[in-house]
Design an enzyme around this catalytic site. Structure first.
Site, PDB file in Angstrom:
ATOM      1  N   GLU A 207       0.812  -1.324   0.003  1.00 47.24           N
ATOM      2  CA  GLU A 207       0.071  -0.061   0.007  1.00 47.24           C
ATOM      3  C   GLU A 207       1.164   1.268   0.143  1.00 47.24           C
ATOM      4  O   GLU A 207       0.857   2.193   0.851  1.00 47.24           O
ATOM      5  CB  GLU A 207      -0.866  -0.046   1.278  1.00 47.24           C
ATOM      6  CG  GLU A 207      -2.098  -1.175   1.110  1.00 47.24           C
ATOM      7  CD  GLU A 207      -3.128  -0.715   1.931  1.00 47.24           C
ATOM      8  OE1 GLU A 207      -3.165  -0.273   2.865  1.00 47.24           O
ATOM      9  OE2 GLU A 207      -4.430  -1.384   1.610  1.00 47.24           O
ATOM     10  N   GLU A 303      -5.818  -7.742  -1.010  1.00 45.51           N
ATOM     11  CA  GLU A 303      -6.282  -7.848   0.338  1.00 45.51           C
ATOM     12  C   GLU A 303      -7.868  -7.390   0.537  1.00 45.51           C
ATOM     13  O   GLU A 303      -8.185  -6.350  -0.036  1.00 45.51           O
ATOM     14  CB  GLU A 303      -5.671  -6.836   1.353  1.00 45.51           C
ATOM     15  CG  GLU A 303      -4.189  -7.087   1.846  1.00 45.51           C
ATOM     16  CD  GLU A 303      -3.747  -6.046   2.713  1.00 45.51           C
ATOM     17  OE1 GLU A 303      -4.423  -5.216   3.308  1.00 45.51           O
ATOM     18  OE2 GLU A 303      -2.352  -6.096   2.745  1.00 45.51           O
TER      19      GLU A 303
HETATM   20  C1  IPT Z   1      -4.133  -2.494   5.228  1.00 44.91           C
HETATM   21  C2  IPT Z   1      -2.527  -3.041   5.188  1.00 44.91           C
HETATM   22  O1  IPT Z   1      -2.204  -3.309   3.780  1.00 44.91           O
HETATM   23  C3  IPT Z   1      -2.377  -4.361   5.988  1.00 44.91           C
HETATM   24  O2  IPT Z   1      -1.508  -4.470   6.347  1.00 44.91           O
HETATM   25  C4  IPT Z   1      -3.433  -4.029   7.397  1.00 44.91           C
HETATM   26  O3  IPT Z   1      -2.749  -3.105   7.822  1.00 44.91           O
HETATM   27  C5  IPT Z   1      -4.813  -3.936   6.833  1.00 44.91           C
HETATM   28  O4  IPT Z   1      -4.824  -2.646   6.151  1.00 44.91           O
HETATM   29  C6  IPT Z   1      -5.800  -3.658   7.945  1.00 44.91           C
HETATM   30  O5  IPT Z   1      -5.722  -4.467   8.968  1.00 44.91           O
HETATM   31  S1  IPT Z   1      -4.239  -0.863   5.135  1.00 44.91           S
HETATM   32  C7  IPT Z   1      -5.966  -0.233   4.493  1.00 44.91           C
HETATM   33  C8  IPT Z   1      -6.805  -0.636   5.382  1.00 44.91           C
HETATM   34  C9  IPT Z   1      -5.917   1.127   4.619  1.00 44.91           C
END
Ligand code: IPT
Length: 987
Positions: A207, A303
């Site tokens: 990200e 994700e």
């Molecule tokens: C995203 C991240 O890539 C991951 O590492 C983790 O932090 C996750 O969110 C939240 O649990 S960041 C995104 C939600 C802005």
């Protein structure tokens, strides 16, 4: 090693033969998962490597379309290597074909140049076990990972180095290269393309914000790309774009002319209370003529929120903790998310998290507490939750219906209820039509839908209307092969298609009580036998169609013979509960389908025997559909007599036993020892480093006229930090201590051994945990102890470093004391304070790693370790009431003698009057298993994985308790709790 036959056994003749793969090679269209046991060097010796490529529709493994249905798992959140296989088998059983793993740099690196991949850090073992389990792997080694871990995964020592992180700063890149060299040496030989494992994809950075528009960002990513390739990583690389603004698409940074080997992915965490967002059509020919961001690459969500994290105080889920997360992202949420993504042309999805685990030791970023359960499908105690059937139904659907890996948007159609959103999709090569129907309303809906079929338009169903629960979704289809027959249409969602023992077998699913209708192409009227449940059928000779109607409850069994095919067909209509105990498993010599147990882990066929392993959580039946030669069953090594049934299955005589009950010992025999000798004026701190630095690598400015007091600059990165100052002069007046910790930090101070008070950071409100800098100034009144030499002592509990989500070095915000100013009473001149400090040594514990050790006296002296002799500590019983400010330890030992063959998941539960202000760090056999804050919560139960806990032997439990002396406090009730129990397990 060529993809084995068993991977494609699921496809059935019709689909495989009918599919062209866009010129990418003949043969079956989709690979479900890597073959189990892949990556054992002996198997792969001399075999040709695999290819991993992609086109705009999907990933192509050895040229075959492979939808990626992936779950996120962080091995560093399960410090028990023996349980990695358990979790990986459960993810596979949850229908996933891929596991995505972050690799946390800070977990592996206690000091510059040191990278440890042994013991609980054995990444190679994780990758090998995933391969043996039959899972592909996506590796995500950062260097930055976020992930709610300390510093977003940056090592403490790196935090204390100059040079902007996540940029092209040469000093930073030199450290990054050393890390990548080390991690890639583990990953490279285990790539699928090398034949030594199942690593399929590799993520660069995480990200990464696009605001570094001055070229730094592109130069940084180009550096990472080149470095990773130079290290021999040859699988496709990708980056996960935050939201989906279209940053870091192929061509947006230099990749040495290799744009075609780099994928665009984005991250999505939709608000579960809202309608699932359309991210735009990521397949071809849509309103945007392909993905707006990256038209040449397949739709890929790196994700997708399968839960969410909770913060100290529990404001995220109104104090309900992770059960609240699981309720907000329940099975229906998983269904409507996965299907909406599919309808948007997404063929690669990764659910973050599928097993969340535990942020043990000093891993948790300040925004989270110890549990990282996340509301995931597999809970922190490794139990399969009610979300698992939803994931599995989707994963099995992708396997059973390979047409789904190559979809176009098709002509709009609408249900006769406008609350039902309909996405119409079609596979241009097979003609199969799909309808994702989603109810965006809270109430149940009943509707009919005009659909396209090869035999012309139809409105389905003919009989009772389709039911869709509030905020749920399902997939309807027309023109699919059904073994040797064809399905004209179905309002039940396809799940499994197999030919087992010369019988076509299909499982279709719906919610309990849903009416479903199937139209099966049958030129002749077949013989229909309802073996279990209730169903009706009618043959329409003019249409050459058999219509089946049923209300799905449990497992309805319908057997068809004749009707135009020589092969009998067994239709199983399953509700979610029935799905939860129905397991498909490929073997070398055909697929087996197993019904009954709570989990099927492995299946192998040996001559006339099916050898199965798995778990039972209660007494249950065992029924197995297996290739014709199989006549005998073995369950967890035991021969189980069985008889052939009219369903063509083998049914065990009697029932498999559930687990025997477990009795846990009470925790008694506590002993107490108070510490903090550092507060005493005569404590010898001569071996502590003096706070003599004038400049800092931190992003926090050094206050004017002060030495650097920030703990990281002196090598103390994790856990508590002590400061001691000597001064001479009068006292009285006030002491102002500015400090910075992250939420829930605290500070305690003493003058010449007399407590001055405690200051605590406030409990964060919802969404505020990461917003504030959590800096405060504690102004403490000083008693007048007269002229002369004095000693100040200050204990700071920092709560880990902030993350660096915005690429602005926010993780470099200082931790510990920022400044100290003493204002004596009566206007006397302020004395100069000269400080020394001492915290935890990140290199102290090689076995448990850098994040296990904080800086309390007891930790420095090893009071938490199992071999510490605490026999001379004061015997006490709990609850115990402390009235002092400071640190006291409580220790006890206990024995466990749990049966082998039982998988018991144990936890430690602390309960007390929430008005008592104290916190405890929990050490189990020396492992720092979490932080309990009695008056903040919400966490009361801490999962203790087997391995950390000795299930057959002696265990040592130590609590390091901080009390502020303002009122009665101290540990209340502490008990072992049973969080999960199964007969079976992996051990
Ligand atoms: C995203 C991240 O890539 C991951 O590492 C983790 O932090 C996750 O969110 C939240 O649990 S960041 C995104 C939600 C802005």
């Amino acid at each position: 090693m060529p993809i084995s036959r068993r991977q494609f056994a699921v496809l059935g003749g019709g689909v495989a033969a009918g599919l062209a793969t866009g010129g990418l090679g003949a043969g079956p269209a989709a690979a479900a998962a890597p073959p189990e046991g892949h990556g054992k060097p002996s198997e792969d010796h001399g075999k040709p490597p695999h290819t991993v490529t992609f086109d705009r529709h999907s990933l192509l493994v050895d040229g075959r379309r492979t939808p990626v249905w992936s779950g996120e798992f962080h091995p560093f959140r399960l410090p028990a290597p023996r349980l990695w296989r358990d979790v990986l088998q459960k993810l596979r059983a949850a229908g996933l074909n891929t596991v995505s793993v972050y690799v946390a740099w800070n977990y592996h690196s206690p000091a510059p140049g040191r990278h440890d991949f042994t013991g609980v850090r054995d990444l190679g073992a994780v990758l090998d076990t995933a391969a043996e389990t039959g899972l592909f792997v996506t590796v995500r080694p950062g260097p930055y990972i976020n992930a709610e871990v300390d510093g977003g995964g940056f090592p403490g020592w790196l935090i204390a180095t100059p040079g902007r992180a996540r940029s092209d700063d040469p000093g930073y890149l030199a450290h990054v290269d050393a890390w990548l060299t080390a991690v890639n040496a583990v990953v490279a030989p285990r790539q699928y393309t090398r034949g030594g494992g199942t690593v399929l994809l590799y993520q660069l950075e995480n990200e990464y914000s696009s605001h570094l528009t001055d070229g730094i960002g592109a130069a940084y990513l180009a550096h990472l790309y080149a470095k990773v390739r130079a290290d021999g990583i040859d699988v496709p690389l990708f980056h996960n774009d935050k939201g989906h603004p279209g940053d870091w698409t192929p061509g947006s940074f230099p990749t040495g002319g290799e744009e075609g080997r780099y994928l665009y992915a984005f991250d999505a965490y939709p608000d579960p209370a809202k309608t699932p967002p359309d991210y735009g059509w990521y397949g071809p020919g849509g309103p945007h003529g392909g993905s707006t961001a990256s038209p040449g690459t397949p739709g890929f969500i790196g994700e997708f929120g399968g839960g969410w994290f909770d913060c100290w105080g529990g404001a995220e889920f109104d104090g309900r903790g992770y059960p609240g997360a699981r309720a907000s992202r329940d099975a229906a949420y998983e269904r409507r998310s996965a299907l909406t993504n599919l309808a948007n042309g997404i063929t690669l999805q990764n659910i973050y998290m599928t097993f969340g685990g535990t942020s043990w030791g000093w891993l948790p970023a300040p925004i989270v507490y110890t549990s990282y359960d996340y509301g995931a499908a597999v809970d922190e105690a490794r139990n399969l939750t009610a979300k698992v059937p939803a994931l599995r139904q989707f994963g099995e659907l992708l396997t059973a219906v390979p047409d789904l890996a190559r979809l176009d948007r098709a002509a709009d159609t609408a249900a006769d209820d406008p609350a039902v959103k309909v996405y119409h999709l079609a596979n241009p090569e097979t003609g199969a039509q799909f309808y994702v129907v989603r109810n965006d309303d809270d109430s149940d809906r009943r509707f009919t839908l005009p659909v396209t079929t090869a035999a012309g338009p139809l409105t389905v169903p003919a009989a009772e209307r389709i039911r869709l629960h509030g905020r749920d979704a399902k997939l309807l289809a027309t023109d699919l092969p059904l073994g040797t027959r064809r399905l004209r249409y179905t309002t039940a969602q396809p799940m499994i298609q197999e030919t087992v023992a010369r019988q076509d077998l299909a499982v279709l699913v719906a919610r309990p009580g849903d009416p479903v209708e199937l139209g099966i192409v049958c030129p002749e009227p077949p013989t229909v036998t309802v073996l279990a449940g209730a169903a009706t059928s009618a043959h329409d000779p003019a249409a050459g169609l058999l219509r089946i109607n049923a209300t799905v409850r449990g497992l309805t069994r319908i057997r068809l013979t004749g009707g135009g095919s020589a092969t009998p067909l067994l239709l199983l209509l399953a509700d979610d509960e029935a799905t939860a105990t129905l397991w498909r498993h490929p073997t070398d010599t055909g697929t087996v389908l197993v019904r009954g147990p709570a989990l099927l882990r492995t299946a192998r066929l040996h001559g006339d025997a099916a050898r199965l392993t798995g778990d039972t959580t209660e007494e249950c039946e065992l029924e197995v559909w297996a290739p014709g030669a199989v006549e005998r069953l073995r369950w967890n090594g035991r021969e189980i007599p069985a008889t052939l049934t009219p369903s063509g299955s083998l049914l065990a005589h009697g029932r498999l036993p559930g687990p025997a009950p477990v009795r846990l010992p009470e925790l008694t025999g506590w002993r107490r020892r108070a510490e903090n000798p550092e507060a005493a004026p005569d404590f010898d701190d001569s071996d502590w480093p003096p706070a003599d630095l004038r400049t800092s690598a931190s992003s926090t400015p050094v206050p004017a006229g002060q030495p650097v007091l920030f703990s990281d600059d002196y090598g103390f990165h994790y856990g508590d930090v002590w400061y001691r100052a000597a001064f001479s002069g009068p006292t009285g007046g006030t002491l102002a201590l500015a400090y910075q910790t992250g939420t829930q930090g605290l500070l305690m101070a003493w003058l010449d051994g007399t407590p001055l008070g405690t200051h605590r950071m406030p409990v964060p409100a919802r969404n505020q945990a990461s917003k504030a800098s959590w800096t405060a100034t504690a102004t403490l009144p000083l008693p007048d102890t007269g002229e002369g030499d004095h000693r100040l002592a200050v204990l700071v509990r920092p709560m880990a470093h902030a993350e660096d989500g915005g690429s602005n070095d926010s993780h470099k915000a200082a931790r510990g004391l920022l400044s100290a100013a003493l204002t004596p009473a009566g206007g006397a001149p302020a004395p100069e304070l000269t400080w020394r400090l001492r915290g935890g040594d990140p290199t102290a514990d090689e076995e448990r790693g850098p994040l296990n050790s904080g800086g309390l006296y007891g930790e420095r002296e090893g009071w938490h370790l199992p071999d510490h002799d605490g026999d001379d500590w004061e015997p006490v019983s709990l609850p115990y009431t402390e009235t002092r400010q400071g640190v006291a330890w409580y220790r006890t030992t206990f024995r466990l003698d749990l049966d082998r063959g039982l998988d018991a998941s144990l936890g430690l539960t602390l309960t007390d009057d929430p008005g008592r202000a104290y916190r405890a760090q929990l050490f189990v056999n020396g492992w720092n298993m979490g932080q309990y804050i009695n008056d903040v919560g919400p966490q009361h139960t801490f999962v203790l994985p087997e391995g950390v806990l000795h299930h057959r032997g002696r265990n040592t439990l130590a609590l390091a308790v901080l009390t502020d002396g303002t009122g009665p406090a101290g540990p209340g009730t502490v008990a072992l709790t049973l969080l999960g129990l199964a007969a079976g397990g992996t051990t």
